[in-house]
Design an enzyme around this catalytic site. Structure first.
Site, PDB file in Angstrom:
ATOM      1  N   LYS A   1       0.854  -1.189   0.066  1.00 34.89           N
ATOM      2  CA  LYS A   1       0.004  -0.069  -0.124  1.00 34.89           C
ATOM      3  C   LYS A   1       0.884   1.323  -0.372  1.00 34.89           C
ATOM      4  CE  LYS A   1      -2.091   2.931   2.616  1.00 34.89           C
ATOM      5  NZ  LYS A   1      -1.935   3.768   1.252  1.00 34.89           N
TER       6      LYS A   1
ATOM      7  N   GLY B   1       7.625   4.717   7.703  1.00 35.40           N
ATOM      8  CA  GLY B   1       6.230   6.339   7.957  1.00 35.40           C
ATOM      9  C   GLY B   1       6.837   6.755   9.384  1.00 35.40           C
TER      10      GLY B   1
ATOM     11  N   GLU C   1       4.245   7.377  15.209  1.00 38.57           N
ATOM     12  CA  GLU C   1       2.426   7.127  15.474  1.00 38.57           C
ATOM     13  C   GLU C   1       1.739   6.388  14.852  1.00 38.57           C
ATOM     14  OE1 GLU C   1       2.750   9.135  18.379  1.00 38.57           O
ATOM     15  OE2 GLU C   1       0.507   7.229  18.515  1.00 38.57           O
ATOM     16  N   THR C   2       1.769   6.180  13.728  1.00 40.04           N
ATOM     17  CA  THR C   2       1.318   5.692  13.100  1.00 40.04           C
ATOM     18  C   THR C   2       1.553   4.221  13.426  1.00 40.04           C
ATOM     19  OG1 THR C   2       1.285   7.421  11.129  1.00 40.04           O
ATOM     20  CG2 THR C   2       0.647   5.109  10.733  1.00 40.04           C
ATOM     21  N   GLY C   3       3.328   4.000  13.195  1.00 39.39           N
ATOM     22  CA  GLY C   3       4.397   3.046  13.315  1.00 39.39           C
ATOM     23  C   GLY C   3       3.261   2.019  14.813  1.00 39.39           C
TER      24      GLY C   3
ATOM     25  N   GLU D   1      10.747   0.447  10.299  1.00 41.57           N
ATOM     26  CA  GLU D   1      11.405   2.261  10.074  1.00 41.57           C
ATOM     27  C   GLU D   1      10.923   3.534  10.202  1.00 41.57           C
ATOM     28  OE1 GLU D   1      14.444   1.797   9.359  1.00 41.57           O
ATOM     29  OE2 GLU D   1      14.389  -0.162   8.600  1.00 41.57           O
TER      30      GLU D   1
ATOM     31  N   CYS E   1      13.825  10.955   6.189  1.00 40.73           N
ATOM     32  CA  CYS E   1      13.543  10.363   7.657  1.00 40.73           C
ATOM     33  C   CYS E   1      15.243  11.019   8.818  1.00 40.73           C
ATOM     34  CB  CYS E   1      13.319   8.976   7.444  1.00 40.73           C
ATOM     35  SG  CYS E   1      14.362   7.760   6.653  1.00 40.73           S
TER      36      CYS E   1
ATOM     37  N   GLU F   1      10.071  15.729  14.483  1.00 40.07           N
ATOM     38  CA  GLU F   1      10.171  15.509  13.221  1.00 40.07           C
ATOM     39  C   GLU F   1       9.353  16.722  12.464  1.00 40.07           C
ATOM     40  OE1 GLU F   1       8.911  12.019  11.171  1.00 40.07           O
ATOM     41  OE2 GLU F   1      11.023  11.484  10.483  1.00 40.07           O
TER      42      GLU F   1
HETATM   43  P1  NAP Z   1       2.193   8.382   7.691  1.00 38.69           P
HETATM   44  O1  NAP Z   1       1.017   9.311   7.902  1.00 38.69           O
HETATM   45  O2  NAP Z   1       2.868   7.528   8.717  1.00 38.69           O
HETATM   46  O3  NAP Z   1       2.101   7.330   6.638  1.00 38.69           O
HETATM   47  C1  NAP Z   1       2.286   6.260   6.441  1.00 38.69           C
HETATM   48  C2  NAP Z   1       1.905   4.857   5.607  1.00 38.69           C
HETATM   49  O4  NAP Z   1       1.422   4.412   6.879  1.00 38.69           O
HETATM   50  C3  NAP Z   1       1.020   5.769   4.444  1.00 38.69           C
HETATM   51  O5  NAP Z   1       0.974   4.957   3.373  1.00 38.69           O
HETATM   52  C4  NAP Z   1      -0.451   6.262   4.980  1.00 38.69           C
HETATM   53  O6  NAP Z   1      -0.979   5.843   3.996  1.00 38.69           O
HETATM   54  C5  NAP Z   1       0.165   4.259   6.094  1.00 38.69           C
HETATM   55  N1  NAP Z   1      -1.355   4.851   7.021  1.00 38.69           N
HETATM   56  C6  NAP Z   1      -1.529   5.801   8.077  1.00 38.69           C
HETATM   57  N2  NAP Z   1      -2.106   5.747   8.628  1.00 38.69           N
HETATM   58  C7  NAP Z   1      -2.318   4.238   9.083  1.00 38.69           C
HETATM   59  C8  NAP Z   1      -3.496   2.958   9.284  1.00 38.69           C
HETATM   60  N3  NAP Z   1      -3.691   4.084  10.887  1.00 38.69           N
HETATM   61  N4  NAP Z   1      -2.864   2.372  10.102  1.00 38.69           N
HETATM   62  C9  NAP Z   1      -1.808   1.814   8.563  1.00 38.69           C
HETATM   63  N5  NAP Z   1      -1.472   2.365   7.660  1.00 38.69           N
HETATM   64  C10 NAP Z   1      -1.583   3.811   8.608  1.00 38.69           C
HETATM   65  O7  NAP Z   1       3.846   9.118   6.670  1.00 38.69           O
HETATM   66  P2  NAP Z   1       4.116   9.463   5.867  1.00 38.69           P
HETATM   67  O8  NAP Z   1       3.762  10.981   6.520  1.00 38.69           O
HETATM   68  O9  NAP Z   1       3.414   9.262   4.687  1.00 38.69           O
HETATM   69  O10 NAP Z   1       6.136   9.456   5.659  1.00 38.69           O
HETATM   70  C11 NAP Z   1       6.831  10.539   6.980  1.00 38.69           C
HETATM   71  C12 NAP Z   1       7.151   9.922   7.513  1.00 38.69           C
HETATM   72  O11 NAP Z   1       8.121   8.600   7.359  1.00 38.69           O
HETATM   73  C13 NAP Z   1       8.454  10.244   8.154  1.00 38.69           C
HETATM   74  O12 NAP Z   1       7.770  10.271   9.803  1.00 38.69           O
HETATM   75  C14 NAP Z   1       9.485   9.626   8.257  1.00 38.69           C
HETATM   76  O13 NAP Z   1      10.684   9.805   8.946  1.00 38.69           O
HETATM   77  C15 NAP Z   1       9.156   8.651   7.656  1.00 38.69           C
HETATM   78  N6  NAP Z   1      10.073   7.594   7.090  1.00 38.69           N
HETATM   79  C16 NAP Z   1      10.871   6.570   7.823  1.00 38.69           C
HETATM   80  C17 NAP Z   1      11.728   6.590   6.991  1.00 38.69           C
HETATM   81  C18 NAP Z   1      12.767   5.090   7.365  1.00 38.69           C
HETATM   82  O14 NAP Z   1      13.127   4.213   6.843  1.00 38.69           O
HETATM   83  N7  NAP Z   1      13.310   5.159   8.972  1.00 38.69           N
HETATM   84  C19 NAP Z   1      11.972   6.097   5.619  1.00 38.69           C
HETATM   85  C20 NAP Z   1      11.771   6.857   4.116  1.00 38.69           C
HETATM   86  C21 NAP Z   1      10.296   7.760   5.627  1.00 38.69           C
HETATM   87  P3  NAP Z   1      -1.683   7.895   3.980  1.00 38.69           P
HETATM   88  O15 NAP Z   1      -0.940   7.541   3.107  1.00 38.69           O
HETATM   89  O16 NAP Z   1      -3.353   6.608   3.169  1.00 38.69           O
HETATM   90  O17 NAP Z   1      -2.507   8.171   5.082  1.00 38.69           O
END
Ligand code: NAP
Length: 502
Positions: free
Chosen positions: A180, A233, A236-238, A255, A289, A390
């Protein structure tokens, strides 16, 4: 700024078929440089998750993928890499259109995604086990087996590359996948699905669903027929993914976010440190990230370093991400732009000094998009919001330090532990700090890079598990132990009672 609208009809990929959502609903996806709609994609729901998981289950339990020789799996994965390279320019443009990163970075991401498939194709035949010495006539060995159906949920900052990091090792190990992408950036993941089909990855092995995380992502994380969840992501979502997966005790790798330190000592090559530190924060408009968002400067070089650094940061060319000359594009969405601006306001109100940027560019052409100037705060205290949370935008906090102990203490004083950089020419100090900093990825005299050969992941609340490298194969396989009785004599516990006396 040129507007490009894709005329292509995007579909979900389920069981080898390109299909609309069961509900027939779609949702728009935007160009962050103009906020114009560039395409509509299917809005999957729970019914689509059930269909995709069933297809992945069937492909795992009955399909040819897991039974294929590793060489045959590798051949098809290499074909994915080849097609990505053949279509590099077209896919890079689509990535830039959809996520706003500059075209130079998108090209690098497509090339890196192809490399990732090649790297894991080379490892398909390398998932061997151990033979374990045992007492007596027993022979013991282990094998590594795929988990089965892997749910993979990815963010918007590296839409294609994050898909490649997850799909390639999972495929190499013989799993099947329900992927997804983020709702903000669904397009290149859907293209990757088409490429997997073209490369003869069997039907049902790779399934791709676009739709809201709270519904589609959550349904994948809860689904009883999904064996493993890999998520990238926000932290918090993690947490929510862990909660959702708990019901079925899924294997989970995460991650997550970061607030990574970038430490410059007075004995560093300061010109190189200035250049590297610019890269470490402003590439991808700060939406990495691993962005080194806290710049720690030794007090003896603080002022000199900053005057060079701010002068160069002020010259970064912000503009149309499709232009080769542009050095920084917009942030992903209007919402993200407002969020970043609110962090900037908060930093000012908490007493940080705005030394550069802090607003949207004045240029009228850029007003329609989500552009923010490269922004630098000086006189930041490590406990301010801007230094702890962040931001995910082009915003840097500069913090002064007196000595090694103080900077290690401040660098580690965060809930995150994803990455860190140290600039020094003192070899002993470099390695001493590399060991004292609590982060999964440390770079010395280099800003940040994640080649497929090197493991990647976070300490503390930055994640669980390591992606890339051979370590990613551990995320997508489980160990089975097999014990074999080689004795001529028949086993008979009760007949030979008391045991060991006959
Ligand atoms: P996000 O809001 O946590 O979303 C990530 C993914 O999770 C999206 O596909 C999102 O879908 C989905 N999602 C959201 N709520 C969910 C739920 N309740 N249950 C299951 N899935 C859910 O993160 P983002 O804003 O897209 O990305 C930015 C974040 O990613 C930053 O915090 C960054 O640090 C982190 N990141 C970490 C790494 C690493 O390797 N450590 C690499 C890249 C990014 P929707 O888009 O449809 O909401």
């Amino acid at each position: 700024m040129a507007t490009e609208v894709t005329t292509k009809e995007y579909r979900l990929l389920i069981g080898g078929q390109f299909v609309p959502a069961a509900s027939g609903e779609t949702f728009p996806t935007y160009n962050p440089a103009t906020n114009e709609v560039i395409a509509h994609v299917p809005k999957a729901g729970r019914e689509d998750v059930n269909r995709a998981v069933a297809a992945a289950r069937k492909a795992f339990d009955e399909g040819p993928w897991g039974k294929m020789t590793p060489m045959e799996r590798a051949k098809r994965m290499r074909r994915v890499a080849e097609i990505l390279r053949e279509r590099l320019e077209e896919i890079a443009r689509l990535e830039t259109l959809n996520c706003g990163k500059i075209i130079i970075e998108s090209r690098a991401d497509v090339a890196a995604s192809a490399n990732c498939f090649d790297y894991y194709a080379n490892l398909t035949g390398h998932m061997w086990g151990e033979t374990i010495p045992m007492n007596g006539p027993l022979f013991d060995y282990t094998v590594r087996e795929p988990y089965g159906v892997c749910g993979q949920i990815i963010p918007w900052n590296f839409p294609l590359l994050m898909a490649a990091w997850k799909v390639a090792p999972a495929l190499a190990a013989g799993n099947t996948i329900v992927l997804k992408p983020a709702s903000a950036t669904p397009l290149t993941a859907l293209v990757l699905g088409e490429i997997c089909q073209e490369a003869d990855i069997p039907d049902g092995v790779v399934n791709i669903l676009t739709g809201p995380g709270v519904e589609v992502g959550a349904a994948i994380a809860e689904h009883p027929d999904v064996d493993k969840i890999a998520f990238t992501g926000e932290t918090e979502t993690g947490r929510e993914i862990l909660r959702l997966s708990a019901g079925t005790i899924k294997k989970v790798s995460l991650e997550l976010g970061g607030k990574s330190p970038n430490i410059v000592f007075s004995d560093a090559d300061l010109e190189e440190a200035v250049n590297g530190s610019l890269f470490a924060i402003f590439t991808n408009a700060g939406q990495r990230c691993t962005a080194r968002t806290r710049l720690f400067l030794h007090e003896s070089i603080h002022d000199q370093f900053l005057s060079d650094f701010i002068a160069k940061a002020g010259k970064i060319r912000v503009g149309d991400p499709l232009e080769d000359a542009t050095q920084m594009g917009p942030v992903i969405s209007k919402r993200q732009c407002e969020r970043v601006l609110s962090f900037i306001e908060r930093a000012r109100s908490e007493g940080a000094n705005l030394a550069l940027g802090g607003k949207r560019p004045d240029d009228e052409v850029l007003q329609k998009g989500n552009f923010i100037e490269p922004t630098i705060f000086t006189q930041v205290q490590n406990d301010m919001t801007i230094a702890q949370q962040e931001v995910f935008g082009p915003v840097l906090s500069v913090i002064r330090f007196r000595d090694e102990s103080e900077v290690v203490e401040m660098a580690n004083n965060t809930i995150y532990g994803l990455a860190a950089t140290i600039w020094t020419n003192d070899l002993k100090r470099a390695h001493r700090l590399a060991s004292r900093i609590r982060a999964g990825n440390v770079s010395i005299n280099f800003p940040t890079v994640n080649p497929p050969e090197a493991p990647f992941g976070g300490f503390k609340q930055s994640g669980i598990g390591r992606e890339l490298s051979r370590h990613a194969l551990d995320l997508y396989t489980q160990v089975k132990n097999v014990v074999v009785n080689l004795a001529d004599e028949r086993f008979d516990w009760y007949g030979k009672w008391p045991v060991g006396q006959k």
